[in-house]
Design an enzyme around this catalytic site. Structure first.
Site, PDB file in Angstrom:
ATOM      1  CD  GLU A 174     -13.674   5.525  44.305  1.00 57.09           C
ATOM      2  OE1 GLU A 174     -14.025   4.623  45.102  1.00 57.09           O
ATOM      3  OE2 GLU A 174     -13.980   5.529  43.103  1.00 57.09           O
ATOM      4  CD  GLU A 261     -12.223   4.076  39.874  1.00 53.90           C
ATOM      5  OE1 GLU A 261     -11.157   4.254  40.505  1.00 53.90           O
ATOM      6  OE2 GLU A 261     -13.198   3.473  40.336  1.00 53.90           O
TER       7      GLU A 261
END
Ligand code: MG
Length: 339
Positions: A174, A261
């Site tokens: 991320e 995710e």
């Protein structure tokens, strides 16, 4: 007290017929459930590739993988073991598992490379044995600040495992609120080069700006390379229709999206607010199902946060009973098995 069945010889013909029918039906339903669990296994689908916005198996069919992400391996690696992963495959029906290797945090790859690589390799080998796909996730937020380390890691993994169809690389979990153009894209190009030197074809997942919510920024200037996909992450207590509509437009425009995710809590994993948001999760899961967009859920651990799939104190070895599964765990197990 156990009641013994009467010996077969004493049964009349009707009973015998009933017995044979029950035996046949139970065998048929057993083999159907096994077959269902193995529909998306590696033996059936082989090397994956990307065609347009879709994930494709070796026969050219569009497939959707569904699975579970580990928690940060540097903190709760013990939950990802041979027995728990086998149980997720056999009882939940996962076709993919994600090894989330913490990088910058304590005990992570930068501080503890040997231990972390050993753990990731242990999980890769379990997934190869279990015939499921495995995402090797470089679970970092500022990966571009240590690009040398990232390249070293993926060079090693791709050289050793690049011939296995099981492996999917996720090179930067991320990225934060930084520029795709100036900071993220150049890193991705370098990492793709590093992996492709050893492995010409396996899927590479690319993180996108703002914790993987701004796929639109990345897709303004996509990378011209085969078998890459862009990751979007969401938490159903925070991210709703607005993000879903944005992703839908991108997907329709041809962007290959992979949800490596998502959680059924708010954005922080469910610590500030411990509710689960299952109605919104239903909408997301339905959206992904209709588009065959693959997904994995966060996360396999017993931490006291509402995205955790297990209740505090649950065994690390799988085959969890109902009391050991959290609300999120019960919900996700059902969604992987039946949706
Ligand atoms: Mg390969």
């Amino acid at each position: 007290m156990v009641k013994h069945p009467p010996p077969l010889m004493k049964c009349n013909m009707n009973q015998l017929l009933k017995f044979i029918i029950i035996l046949f039906l139970s065998k048929a339903s057993y083999s159907m459930s096994v077959q269902k669990n193995h529909l998306n296994c590696v033996a059936a689908n082989g090397h994956l590739s990307v065609k347009g916005n879709s994930l494709i198996n070796q026969s050219g069919d569009n497939i959707q993988l569904k699975g579970v992400s580990s928690f940060w391996l540097n903190w709760h690696g013990e939950f990802s073991n041979a027995s728990s992963i086998k149980s997720l495959k056999d009882n939940w029906g996962i076709s993919i598992f994600r090894a989330a290797m913490g990088v910058e945090e304590e005990f992570g790859y930068l501080e503890n490379p040997l231990e972390m690589v050993k753990k990731v390799e242990e999980i890769i080998q379990i997934c190869i044995k279990e015939n499921i796909y495995i995402i090797v996730d470089y679970h970092a937020h500022a990966a571009n600040q240590n690009i040398k380390e990232a390249k070293k890691f993926f060079s090693y993994i791709s050289k050793k495992y690049g011939t296995y169809p099981n492996i999917i690389y996720e090179v930067w979990n991320e990225p934060l609120k930084i520029s795709w153009e100036d900071e993220i894209r150049p890193y991705m190009i370098e990492l793709i080069k590093t992996i492709r030197a050893n492995d010409k074809d396996n899927i590479i997942l690319l993180g996108t700006p703002y914790w993987c919510q701004r796929v639109d920024e990345a897709y303004k200037n996509p990378i011209d390379e085969k078998n890459i996909m862009y990751t979007a992450h969401f938490y159903t207590g925070t991210h709703k229709e607005k993000l879903r509509n944005n992703l839908d437009e991108l997907w329709k425009a041809g962007c290959p999206i992979f949800i490596s995710e998502f959680g059924v809590s708010i954005y922080d994993g469910g610590t500030l607010d411990k509710n689960v948001y299952l109605e919104e999760a239903d909408l997301w899961i339905d959206w992904m199902k209709k588009r065959k967009i693959s997904w994995l859920t966060w996360s396999l651990c017993d931490k006291n946060e509402s995205s955790a799939l297990l209740n505090p104190g649950a065994t690390i070895y799988g085959n969890w009973n109902e009391d050991e599964l959290s609300k999120a765990g019960k919900y996700i197990k059902n969604k992987i098995n039946n949706n």
